[in-house]
Design a protein around this motif. Structure first.
Motif, PDB file in Angstrom:
ATOM      1  N   VAL A   2      35.365 -22.792  56.967  1.00 46.44           N
ATOM      2  CA  VAL A   2      36.404 -22.173  57.781  1.00 46.44           C
ATOM      3  C   VAL A   2      37.146 -23.283  58.522  1.00 46.44           C
ATOM      4  O   VAL A   2      36.516 -24.094  59.212  1.00 46.44           O
ATOM      5  CB  VAL A   2      35.779 -21.182  58.796  1.00 46.44           C
ATOM      6  CG1 VAL A   2      36.842 -20.595  59.700  1.00 46.44           C
ATOM      7  CG2 VAL A   2      34.992 -20.095  58.076  1.00 46.44           C
ATOM      8  N   PRO A   3      38.474 -23.330  58.401  1.00 48.87           N
ATOM      9  CA  PRO A   3      39.212 -24.350  59.153  1.00 48.87           C
ATOM     10  C   PRO A   3      39.155 -24.061  60.659  1.00 48.87           C
ATOM     11  O   PRO A   3      39.225 -22.899  61.072  1.00 48.87           O
ATOM     12  CB  PRO A   3      40.639 -24.233  58.624  1.00 48.87           C
ATOM     13  CG  PRO A   3      40.713 -22.948  57.893  1.00 48.87           C
ATOM     14  CD  PRO A   3      39.334 -22.506  57.573  1.00 48.87           C
ATOM     15  N   VAL A   4      39.003 -25.125  61.442  1.00 48.16           N
ATOM     16  CA  VAL A   4      38.966 -25.001  62.904  1.00 48.16           C
ATOM     17  C   VAL A   4      39.895 -26.029  63.528  1.00 48.16           C
ATOM     18  O   VAL A   4      40.231 -27.041  62.919  1.00 48.16           O
ATOM     19  CB  VAL A   4      37.535 -25.182  63.469  1.00 48.16           C
ATOM     20  CG1 VAL A   4      36.621 -24.049  63.049  1.00 48.16           C
ATOM     21  CG2 VAL A   4      36.936 -26.515  63.105  1.00 48.16           C
ATOM     22  N   ILE A  83      31.703 -29.457  60.010  1.00 48.63           N
ATOM     23  CA  ILE A  83      30.556 -29.225  60.879  1.00 48.63           C
ATOM     24  C   ILE A  83      29.606 -28.424  59.994  1.00 48.63           C
ATOM     25  O   ILE A  83      29.845 -27.255  59.711  1.00 48.63           O
ATOM     26  CB  ILE A  83      30.939 -28.456  62.162  1.00 48.63           C
ATOM     27  CG1 ILE A  83      32.074 -29.181  62.910  1.00 48.63           C
ATOM     28  CG2 ILE A  83      29.709 -28.249  63.049  1.00 48.63           C
ATOM     29  CD1 ILE A  83      31.758 -30.592  63.349  1.00 48.63           C
ATOM     30  N   SER A  84      28.552 -29.087  59.521  1.00 55.94           N
ATOM     31  CA  SER A  84      27.761 -28.562  58.409  1.00 55.94           C
ATOM     32  C   SER A  84      26.487 -27.826  58.791  1.00 55.94           C
ATOM     33  O   SER A  84      25.966 -27.049  57.994  1.00 55.94           O
ATOM     34  CB  SER A  84      27.416 -29.708  57.463  1.00 55.94           C
ATOM     35  OG  SER A  84      26.718 -30.722  58.176  1.00 55.94           O
ATOM     36  N   TYR A 125      36.675 -28.522  59.339  1.00 56.14           N
ATOM     37  CA  TYR A 125      36.103 -27.260  58.885  1.00 56.14           C
ATOM     38  C   TYR A 125      34.740 -27.057  59.522  1.00 56.14           C
ATOM     39  O   TYR A 125      34.107 -28.017  59.971  1.00 56.14           O
ATOM     40  CB  TYR A 125      35.931 -27.250  57.363  1.00 56.14           C
ATOM     41  CG  TYR A 125      37.205 -27.483  56.605  1.00 56.14           C
ATOM     42  CD1 TYR A 125      38.102 -26.438  56.378  1.00 56.14           C
ATOM     43  CD2 TYR A 125      37.528 -28.747  56.111  1.00 56.14           C
ATOM     44  CE1 TYR A 125      39.284 -26.661  55.672  1.00 56.14           C
ATOM     45  CE2 TYR A 125      38.699 -28.972  55.413  1.00 56.14           C
ATOM     46  CZ  TYR A 125      39.573 -27.922  55.193  1.00 56.14           C
ATOM     47  OH  TYR A 125      40.738 -28.131  54.516  1.00 56.14           O
ATOM     48  N   ILE A 126      34.295 -25.806  59.508  1.00 60.62           N
ATOM     49  CA  ILE A 126      32.940 -25.486  59.924  1.00 60.62           C
ATOM     50  C   ILE A 126      32.335 -24.590  58.846  1.00 60.62           C
ATOM     51  O   ILE A 126      33.026 -23.721  58.294  1.00 60.62           O
ATOM     52  CB  ILE A 126      32.906 -24.828  61.324  1.00 60.62           C
ATOM     53  CG1 ILE A 126      31.471 -24.714  61.854  1.00 60.62           C
ATOM     54  CG2 ILE A 126      33.571 -23.461  61.302  1.00 60.62           C
ATOM     55  CD1 ILE A 126      31.395 -24.371  63.335  1.00 60.62           C
ATOM     56  N   ASP A 127      31.083 -24.826  58.529  1.00 58.36           N
ATOM     57  CA  ASP A 127      30.374 -23.988  57.572  1.00 58.36           C
ATOM     58  C   ASP A 127      30.321 -22.558  58.131  1.00 58.36           C
ATOM     59  O   ASP A 127      30.103 -22.364  59.333  1.00 58.36           O
ATOM     60  CB  ASP A 127      28.963 -24.549  57.378  1.00 58.36           C
ATOM     61  CG  ASP A 127      28.138 -23.718  56.440  1.00 58.36           C
ATOM     62  OD1 ASP A 127      27.417 -22.826  56.950  1.00 58.36           O
ATOM     63  OD2 ASP A 127      28.203 -23.950  55.222  1.00 58.36           O
ATOM     64  N   GLU A 128      30.520 -21.568  57.273  1.00 62.36           N
ATOM     65  CA  GLU A 128      30.554 -20.175  57.732  1.00 62.36           C
ATOM     66  C   GLU A 128      29.257 -19.768  58.419  1.00 62.36           C
ATOM     67  O   GLU A 128      29.279 -19.055  59.426  1.00 62.36           O
ATOM     68  CB  GLU A 128      30.859 -19.240  56.559  1.00 62.36           C
ATOM     69  CG  GLU A 128      32.285 -19.366  56.082  1.00 62.36           C
ATOM     70  CD  GLU A 128      32.611 -18.461  54.911  1.00 62.36           C
ATOM     71  OE1 GLU A 128      32.002 -17.374  54.803  1.00 62.36           O
ATOM     72  OE2 GLU A 128      33.477 -18.841  54.105  1.00 62.36           O
ATOM     73  N   GLY A 129      28.128 -20.200  57.902  1.00 67.40           N
ATOM     74  CA  GLY A 129      26.844 -19.881  58.521  1.00 67.40           C
ATOM     75  C   GLY A 129      26.713 -20.490  59.906  1.00 67.40           C
ATOM     76  O   GLY A 129      26.165 -19.871  60.823  1.00 67.40           O
TER      77      GLY A 129
END
Length: 170
Positions: A2-4, A83-84, A125-129
Motif C-alpha cells: 500500500v503506498p503511504v 515497511i515490511s 509502501y507498507i505491507d498490507e499485513g
C-alpha cells in the motif's frame, strides 16, 4: 503493498521518542476517518527526517547525502522503500535500489530508508499485513472550508503523543 506518505513528524525531547506518522495514500477519508501508522524513532533519526522533509542543505554532506552521492556515482538510485514487518513496536524496512536493470534489496531501519526515500522522492509502501496490525484509526473533522483548525491539529498531536509502543503488543 500500500503506498503511504509521511503525514507528519513529531519531535519529542529525550528520553521520549519522536514519531514519524505514515498515512495510506489511496485512503479517501470517509467522514474524516483515516488510518495512521506511528513509527517511534530517536532524536537523531527524527532530526535526519526533518532535514530530508525540509530539503535542508549544509556546507558539508550529511551521512544520508553522502550515501546518495555514492549511489549516484555508481549509477544507482533509491527505487522504493517498503515497511515490511512489525514486531511489537519495532518496524522493519526494505530499501530497494535500482542500478540499470538490476534491483538491489537491502534490509534497513525504517528511519534511514524513509529519509533516503524522501531525499530522492522515491515511493514509500507498507505491507498490507503491517498496515492492518500497526495502524490506528484517526478522525479529523474539517470545517466547512475544508481546512483543519489549530484545535483539531492539536488534538491530533495529543493523540499521537499518547500512543505508546506497548499499544502494538498483541
Amino acid at each position: 503493498m500500500v503506498p503511504v506518505n509521511i503525514q507528519t513528524l513529531i519531535f519529542s525531547a529525550p528520553p521520549s521518542p519522536s514519531i514519524i506518522v505514515l498515512r495510506p495514500v489511496e485512503e479517501a477519508p470517509q467522514e474524516g476517518k483515516f488510518r495512521i501508522v506511528p513509527i517511534w524513532v530517536g532524536v537523531n533519526e527524527a532530526t535526519q527526517m526533518g532535514i530530508a522533509l525540509e530539503r535542508a542543505r549544509f556546507s558539508r554532506p550529511m551521512t544520508h547525502d553522502l550515501f546518495l552521492d555514492a549511489l549516484t556515482n555508481l549509477d544507482a538510485r533509491v527505487d522504493h522503500v517498503v515497511i515490511s514487518d512489525v514486531k511489537g513496536a519495532t518496524f522493519f524496512a526494505r530499501l530497494s535500489l535500482r542500478q540499470h536493470d538490476r534491483l538491489i534489496d537491502l534490509d534497513a531501519r525504517p528511519s534511514d530508508a524513509l529519509a533516503l526515500a524522501v531525499r530522492q522522492k522515491a515511493p514509500i509502501y507498507i505491507d498490507e499485513g503491517v498496515l492492518e496490525r500497526a495502524s490506528f484509526p484517526y478522525v479529523l473533522k474539517k470545517p466547512s472550508g475544508g481546512i483543519e483548525t489549530e484545535h483539531e491539529l492539536s488534538e491530533f498531536r495529543k493523540f499521537l503523543e499518547e500512543i505508546a509502543p506497548e499499544d502494538f503488543e498483541a
